[in-house]
Design an enzyme around this catalytic site. Structure first.
Site, PDB file in Angstrom:
ATOM      1  N   ARG A 213      45.993  26.738  23.481  1.00  0.00           N
ATOM      2  CA  ARG A 213      46.905  27.817  23.872  1.00  0.00           C
ATOM      3  C   ARG A 213      48.330  27.369  23.558  1.00  0.00           C
ATOM      4  O   ARG A 213      48.968  26.709  24.377  1.00  0.00           O
ATOM      5  CB  ARG A 213      46.748  28.127  25.373  1.00  0.00           C
ATOM      6  CG  ARG A 213      47.359  29.482  25.777  1.00  0.00           C
ATOM      7  CD  ARG A 213      47.555  29.552  27.277  1.00  0.00           C
ATOM      8  NE  ARG A 213      48.684  28.721  27.669  1.00  0.00           N
ATOM      9  CZ  ARG A 213      48.812  28.118  28.861  1.00  0.00           C
ATOM     10  NH1 ARG A 213      47.888  28.253  29.782  1.00  0.00           N
ATOM     11  NH2 ARG A 213      49.877  27.381  29.123  1.00  0.00           N
TER      12      ARG A 213
ATOM     13  N   HIS B 154      50.882  30.787  29.266  1.00  0.00           N
ATOM     14  CA  HIS B 154      49.742  31.567  29.739  1.00  0.00           C
ATOM     15  C   HIS B 154      50.029  33.060  29.591  1.00  0.00           C
ATOM     16  O   HIS B 154      49.177  33.837  29.160  1.00  0.00           O
ATOM     17  CB  HIS B 154      49.428  31.223  31.200  1.00  0.00           C
ATOM     18  CG  HIS B 154      48.385  32.113  31.788  1.00  0.00           C
ATOM     19  ND1 HIS B 154      47.050  32.012  31.454  1.00  0.00           N
ATOM     20  CD2 HIS B 154      48.477  33.146  32.667  1.00  0.00           C
ATOM     21  CE1 HIS B 154      46.368  32.948  32.104  1.00  0.00           C
ATOM     22  NE2 HIS B 154      47.213  33.642  32.838  1.00  0.00           N
TER      23      HIS B 154
ATOM     24  N   TYR C 258      54.545  21.980  33.267  1.00  0.00           N
ATOM     25  CA  TYR C 258      53.325  21.240  33.624  1.00  0.00           C
ATOM     26  C   TYR C 258      52.614  20.549  32.456  1.00  0.00           C
ATOM     27  O   TYR C 258      51.595  19.918  32.654  1.00  0.00           O
ATOM     28  CB  TYR C 258      52.330  22.159  34.354  1.00  0.00           C
ATOM     29  CG  TYR C 258      51.970  23.435  33.594  1.00  0.00           C
ATOM     30  CD1 TYR C 258      51.040  23.413  32.554  1.00  0.00           C
ATOM     31  CD2 TYR C 258      52.547  24.650  33.937  1.00  0.00           C
ATOM     32  CE1 TYR C 258      50.716  24.571  31.878  1.00  0.00           C
ATOM     33  CE2 TYR C 258      52.220  25.823  33.258  1.00  0.00           C
ATOM     34  CZ  TYR C 258      51.298  25.769  32.226  1.00  0.00           C
ATOM     35  OH  TYR C 258      50.979  26.916  31.547  1.00  0.00           O
TER      36      TYR C 258
END
Ligand SMILES: Cc1ncc(C[n+]2csc(CCOP(=O)(O)OP(=O)(O)O)c2C)c(N)n1
Ligand SMILES: [Mg+2]
Length: 393
Positions: free
Chosen positions: A286, A290, A299
């Site tokens: 990815r 998100h 993160y």
């Protein structure tokens, strides 16, 4: 861990199509790859029969997603739409699998498969109407943004609740079998995070025992929002989770559009001839956040992302292969991207000018006829103060 974020996709197979002859564990733990990161074939002979038109269509489909996602993210940042989720870096998994579907098949997507709908014929106008939630939206502005559907092309609306769609996909496939609709298959998608949900296990058990004609595809993009694959599961690969349910399970390089296409076509043909389900893990990454509400720099190490955005980019990989074969001229990618961008901008202009759904339709379709309670609530809403719509109408 096989799905550690730094693991490069590699192929052990000398003869790539020999991968399908491996034993069950070999397929679930290996990695089917036809084209290397630099665009060179793993085995020239295996790609001898490659169809030029298909390869170019895959390329264009991938570029359409890239261009559309970029425009839609810009709209979100400009406050013109509320929310968007991109599929950047996953275009090969999306389009390679879409190309293996037939018009009579059914698609039950997860979060990042709008490109499957577009590849099958969902119009940009319908897609964008659904993102604006205007009165041209077939779901009448009631669905969450980025949850498109397309009845005409058997593309079911995305389920927001992670993995609830997998039992639906298996159920649709079982219905096809019971109704004697041979020669078609149901494709159910999920993310890596989705394979930790109970619904995943229920669905795979059901698929295995009923031999339903489904192809269950996991886009392992190595993240479930901020949860990396390494703390998602102790399973060595995601594909091997299918083995316990008696399902043939494949694992392919999800950034290799041709490997994805051939793995999914293998599974689809098997389902259509009545030989049961397949579970496929597509290893990808990815590259984007998100969603438009997320900031992955909080993160994860974005240096890793840069590798996937750069030399592991799936569009660049197919482009290199096409160029080496003389199937894509210099400057053709740019011209194609410009044309696709014009298509998206035109559709945005048309759909942004469409009025929002009429307030009077708010309680339509809840029941065949609105109950007195709904009518009373609608009347109260209609009389209440209204925020002035920024809309031109
Ligand atoms: C049942 C449920 N739990 C949690 C959420 C919140 N949520 C939305 S997407 C997501 C992560 C999904 O990760 P993955 O399945 O890997 O798909 P990806 O976003 O990577 O495509 C979560 C936890 C949800 N929508 N539904
Ligand atoms: Mg994921």
């Amino acid at each position: 861990m096989a799905h550690a974020t730094s693991a490069p996709p590699t192929s052990s197979a000398g003869n790539p199509f020999g991968y399908f002859d491996l034993d069950a564990a070999g397929k679930a733990k290996g990695l089917f790859q036809l084209v290397r990161e630099d665009g060179t074939p793993v085995d020239e002979a295996a790609l001898a029969g490659l169809d030029r038109a298909l390869a170019r269509k895959l390329f264009e489909g991938m570029l359409r997603i890239r261009v559309t996602d970029a425009r839609m993210m810009a709209l979100q940042r400009q406050g013109r739409i509320g929310f968007y989720g991109e599929a950047m870096g996953q275009e090969a998994a999306v389009v390679g699998s879409a190309a293996a579907t037939l018009p009579e098949d059914w698609i039950v997507p997860a979060l990042r498969e709008a490109g499957v709908g577009l590849y099958r014929g969902m119009t940009l106008d319908s897609y964008i109407a659904q993102i604006f939630g205007n009165s041209a939206d077939p779901t009448k502005g009631r669905q969450m943004p980025c949850h498109p559907c397309d009845r005409e092309h058997n593309y079911v609306v995305m389920s927001s609740c992670v993995s609830t769609q997998i039992p639906h996909a298996v159920g649709i496939a079982l219905a096809m079998k019971i109704q004697g609709h041979g020669g078609r298959a149901c494709f159910g998608y999920m993310g890596d995070g989705g394979t930790s949900e109970g619904d995943f296990h229920v669905a795979l058990n059901f698929a295995g025992v009923t031999r339903a004609p489904c192809v269950l595809i996991c886009q392992n993009n190595q993240w479930a929002i901020s949860t990396p694959g390494s703390v998602q599961t102790a399973s060595e690969t995601i594909a091997q989770k299918g083995l316990a349910y008696g399902i043939e399970s494949l694992r392919a390089d999800g950034n290799d559009a041709l490997a994805v296409y051939h793995a999914v076509a293998h599974a689809a043909e098997k389902a259509r001839r009545g030989d049961g389900p397949t579970f496929i893990e597509l290893l990808t990454y990815r590259v984007s956040a998100h969603s438009s509400s997320d900031d992955p720099s909080r993160y994860r190490d974005e240096k890793v992302t840069e590798v996937w955005r750069g030399r592991r980019d799936p569009i660049q990989r197919l482009e290199a292969l096409l160029r080496a074969r003389g199937w894509l001229d210099a400057g053709e990618r740019e011209a194609m991207a410009e044309r696709l961008e014009t298509d998206v901008r035109d559709a945005i202009a048309r759909q942004e000018a469409v009025a929002p759904p009429d307030l009077a339709t708010l309680v339509d379709d809840v029941y065949e006829q609105p109950t007195w309670l709904l009518r009373e609530q609608l009347a109260a809403v209609a009389q209440g103060p209204r925020v002035k719509s920024p809309h031109k109408h």
